[in-house]
Design a protein around this motif. Structure first.
Motif: not given
Length: 388
Positions: A315-327, A363-367
């Motif tokens: 679950t923590f990894g999913v959050a990190g992957a979403i941030l990495a993709e957005s970056g 988009p920032g709110l969604a992230l």
């Protein structure tokens, strides 16, 4: 104790009760559903093609072909979510069926049959303006709540939010609300599938190193530590720039593969530590004395006892992957246009974030919601699955 009492007091039910009694965990679960449901039901929520047309030439479903054969460069990800939508509908229809064994059989057969239309339907370019066509023909039509597709140019560039376009328009006039919904598919696909790849690799490496120990553990973990020395995000940028030059059309699949293949190192350390603790317990020694094969000991006996920390890490990894993709998308190395992504929408507001505030805020709110939801859920799982 009867079977019903045993099920009532099962460890799973007790963990679920502890999880649901934690209010941040409940908030996280609701937040994940708020992201997942619009992504799954995207064709029914935002679509430029009518869901149903009747009158004149009869009844037709213009959106149906693109449901099975999306006219998108990222058609595989679109097909996965569309398949999930049909599967959820089938599951809801078959849920009242009894007995349970028959329901499972029917669900398995239905799941296999649902794959066929996605394989047999061929994509077809369709640039018909259905809204104008319906008006001119006098037919009746049912459109999605947001009657615009994510690739349609339907407004002035950077148009502010209003009654026609709820969240405004992007830099070339595409509806932001539609692109936000389909962008959720990109972010969740990267988050879930990339983390699943990292979880599989990290679990395999960590279990092997922790179980065999000795020189094998020493060699494997030294190699893992060498990989740990590389800055992960810089490595992502280098790999994505190399692959981008080769003009791969399925950019989401490339992002998933790159993040998944670089994000397993921390999990490998975690799994190795858990395996080393379990390795010294009597039940593992009993398995070895009885002569149970190593693969069965690891999969059937060892893995379930370390599943809690792995699930929490997922679950923590999913959050990190979403941030990495957005970056990556914000920098232009992630999901490539015209595919919708939250990081890509943020990139469009880079020149003047205050003037194009709707491309910064939504988009920032969604992230923010996505990362907060998965982190709250992970923290809730950590408390619910704690040994005490």
């Amino acid at each position: 104790m009867s079977e019903g009492q045993a099920q009532l007091h099962s460890p799973f039910r007790e963990a679920l009760k502890r999880f649901w009694s934690d209010w941040p965990a409940r908030i996280g679960t609701v937040g994940i559903l708020l992201l997942l449901l619009p992504a799954v039901f995207a064709p029914l929520l935002a679509n430029g093609r009518p869901l149903l047309v009747w009158g004149g030439d009869g009844i037709s479903l213009p959106f149906w072909r693109t449901f099975f054969a999306p006219d998108s460069s990222e058609y595989l990800v679109e097909q996965v979510f569309n398949y999930l939508l049909l599967f959820l509908i089938a599951w809801g229809v078959l849920r009242p069926v009894r007995p349970r064994r028959l329901r499972r059989l029917l669900l398995a057969v239905t799941a296999a049959l649902l794959v066929l239309p996605f394989c047999l339907t061929q994509p077809r370019l369709d640039k018909t303006d259905y809204r104008r066509q319906v008006e001119q023909s006098g037919a009746h039509a049912v459109f999605a709540p947001i009657p615009y597709g994510p690739f349609e140019i339907v407004a002035a560039p950077f148009e502010a939010p209003g009654r026609t376009h709820w969240l405004g328009a992007d830099d070339i006039g595409r509806d932001v609300a539609s692109r936000m919904i389909y962008g959720a598919r990109a972010s969740l696909a990267v988050g879930l599938f990339a983390t699943a790849i990292a979880l599989a690799i990290g679990t395999l490496v960590g279990m092997a190193a922790g179980y065999y120990r000795g020189w094998f553990d020493l060699l494997v973990m030294r190699l893992v530590e060498i990989l740990l020395c590389f800055p992960t995000f810089l490595l992502l940028l280098i790999l994505m720039s190399i692959l981008k030059d080769r003009k791969f059309e399925q950019s989401i699949l490339i992002v998933i593969a790159v993040i998944g293949l670089t994000g397993w190192i921390g999990l490998a350390f975690l799994v190795r530590g858990e395996v080393l603790k379990q390795r010294a317990l009597p039940y593992i020694q009993s398995c070895e004395v009885v002569g149970i094969p190593v693969w069965r000991t690891m999969l059937v006996h060892l893995l379930p006892n370390i599943a809690g920390p792995i699930l929490i890490s997922f679950t923590f990894g999913v959050a990190g992957a979403i941030l990495a993709e957005s970056g990556l998308s914000f920098l232009g190395f992630g999901v490539q246009p015209p595919t919708a992504s939250w990081g890509g929408l943020l990139r469009q507001a880079f020149d003047d974030p205050l003037a194009y505030w709707h491309l910064t805020l939504f988009p920032g709110l969604a992230l923010f919601i996505a990362v907060l939801a998965f982190n709250f859920t992970g923290e809730g799982l950590r408390k619910a699955l704690a040994p005490r």
